[in-house]
Design an enzyme around this catalytic site. Structure first.
Site, PDB file in Angstrom:
ATOM      1  N   TYR A 137       0.623  -0.679  -0.005  1.00 23.85           N
ATOM      2  CA  TYR A 137      -0.040   0.048   0.299  1.00 23.85           C
ATOM      3  C   TYR A 137       0.851   0.877   0.246  1.00 23.85           C
ATOM      4  O   TYR A 137       2.002   1.971   1.391  1.00 23.85           O
ATOM      5  CB  TYR A 137      -0.857  -0.241   1.795  1.00 23.85           C
ATOM      6  N   LYS A 167      -1.659  -1.178  -4.230  1.00 25.77           N
ATOM      7  CA  LYS A 167      -2.629   0.466  -4.196  1.00 25.77           C
ATOM      8  C   LYS A 167      -2.007   1.103  -3.708  1.00 25.77           C
ATOM      9  O   LYS A 167      -0.874   1.771  -3.153  1.00 25.77           O
ATOM     10  CB  LYS A 167      -2.596  -0.886  -2.524  1.00 25.77           C
TER      11      LYS A 167
END
Length: 305
Positions: A137, A167
């Site tokens: 992320y 992400k």
């Protein structure tokens, strides 16, 4: 490894007024998202105040979402922590309850400054659930970890077998596209900025998108994707501008985590306050935000629980 195609929502975590965890709204919440075209959720991330939850609360919240998820609805559980041991425990729990994937943002202490440090951190967590997809992320605005993501992909390639992708919540569409094109598109690049969803489709070739404003306006982003896919760029642009109008409003009310969470009241879901150190909206601020939302015709594209 499978690539996600569709909208993944970053849900808020519900709390009672006394600040304790409240998983009761999750089933209704999940049903609303499905009804508005959402393909999955990214649980206990930044929108969900994941770092403000105890380990037990994170596990209970993840369980509630997995239990509420219909078939093919992907539950990605953020397990990142400054403690490797905590992240490993949360990753194993995510596997045990049947989550689709795990993910971590970079630790905030000590601040990682080298690719090898980040790869090692990811490796130690991903390796405890080798059969589950694992996503990094990338959100440097929150973590301060702002390393080149193309270098990360090169470093994990052949080293972390279940590394699914990133992400990507950052402003550089150039870097996003570099990563998407790496090794003939080997890795799943989940675009994570609602305000640039259309450019990510047109320039970056995005398929999976993770967003926080999908919580209360998912249909708007479904329509952007459909307009783009049909070649109606004028309509897609007009819809993206509606997204920008919406984001302009929430930015005046302490952003999506604070202002956005209270917008859920307008969809029919009461999710309670934010945890400290977030400063909750006053009722006067909420009424003011509601008026600004009405001025941009929010209810014409808002989710309804």
């Amino acid at each position: 490894m499978e690539k996600i195609n569709g909208l993944i929502n970053a849900p808020f975590t519900a709390f009672h007024q006394d600040g304790s965890l409240n998983v009761e709204p999750v089933a209704k919440y999940a049903n609303m998202l499905v009804n508005h075209g959402v393909s999955g959720v990214f649980v206990n991330g930044s929108s969900g105040e994941g770092h403000l939850l105890t380990d037990e609360e994170r596990m209970l919240n993840a369980e509630a979402w997995v239990d509420a998820a219909p078939a093919d609805f992907k539950v990605i559980v953020h397990v990142g922590s400054n403690s490797i041991k905590t992240s490993q425990k949360l990753a194993l729990h995510a596997k045990q309850i049947g989550a689709y994937a795990t993910s971590v943002m970079g630790p905030t202490f000590p601040k990682i400054g080298r690719i090898e440090e980040l790869v090692s951190y990811c490796e130690q967590i991903a390796n405890v659930t080798p059969q589950m997809p694992f996503y990094y992320y990338h959100i440097p605005a929150f973590t301060g970890v702002n390393l080149p993501m193309l270098d990360l992909l090169k470093a994990v390639d052949g080293r972390i077998d279940n590394f699914a992708g990133i992400k990507y919540t950052f402003e550089s569409l150039y870097e996003f596209t570099q990563c998407r094109r790496y090794n003939d598109g080997k890795y799943d690049m989940l675009h994570g900025q609602d305000e640039t969803l259309l450019p990510s489709l047109a320039f970056g070739g995005a398929q999976g998108c993770i967003g926080g404003t999908f919580n209360y306006a998912a249909g708007l982003y479904v329509d952007i994707r459909e307009a783009f896919a049909s070649g109606d760029l004028v309509k897609a642009q007009e819809l993206q501008y509606k997204s920008l109008d919406l984001i302009d409003v929430i930015c005046r009310y302490r952003g999506n985590i604070v202002g956005g969470k209270q917008i859920m009241r307008l969809t029919g879901l009461e999710l309670g306050p934010n945890r400290s150190p977030f400063q909750n909206l006053t009722e006067q601020e909420f009424k003011s935000m509601k008026s600004e939302l009405e001025a941009i015709d929010f209810y014409s594209f808002a989710n309804k629980a």
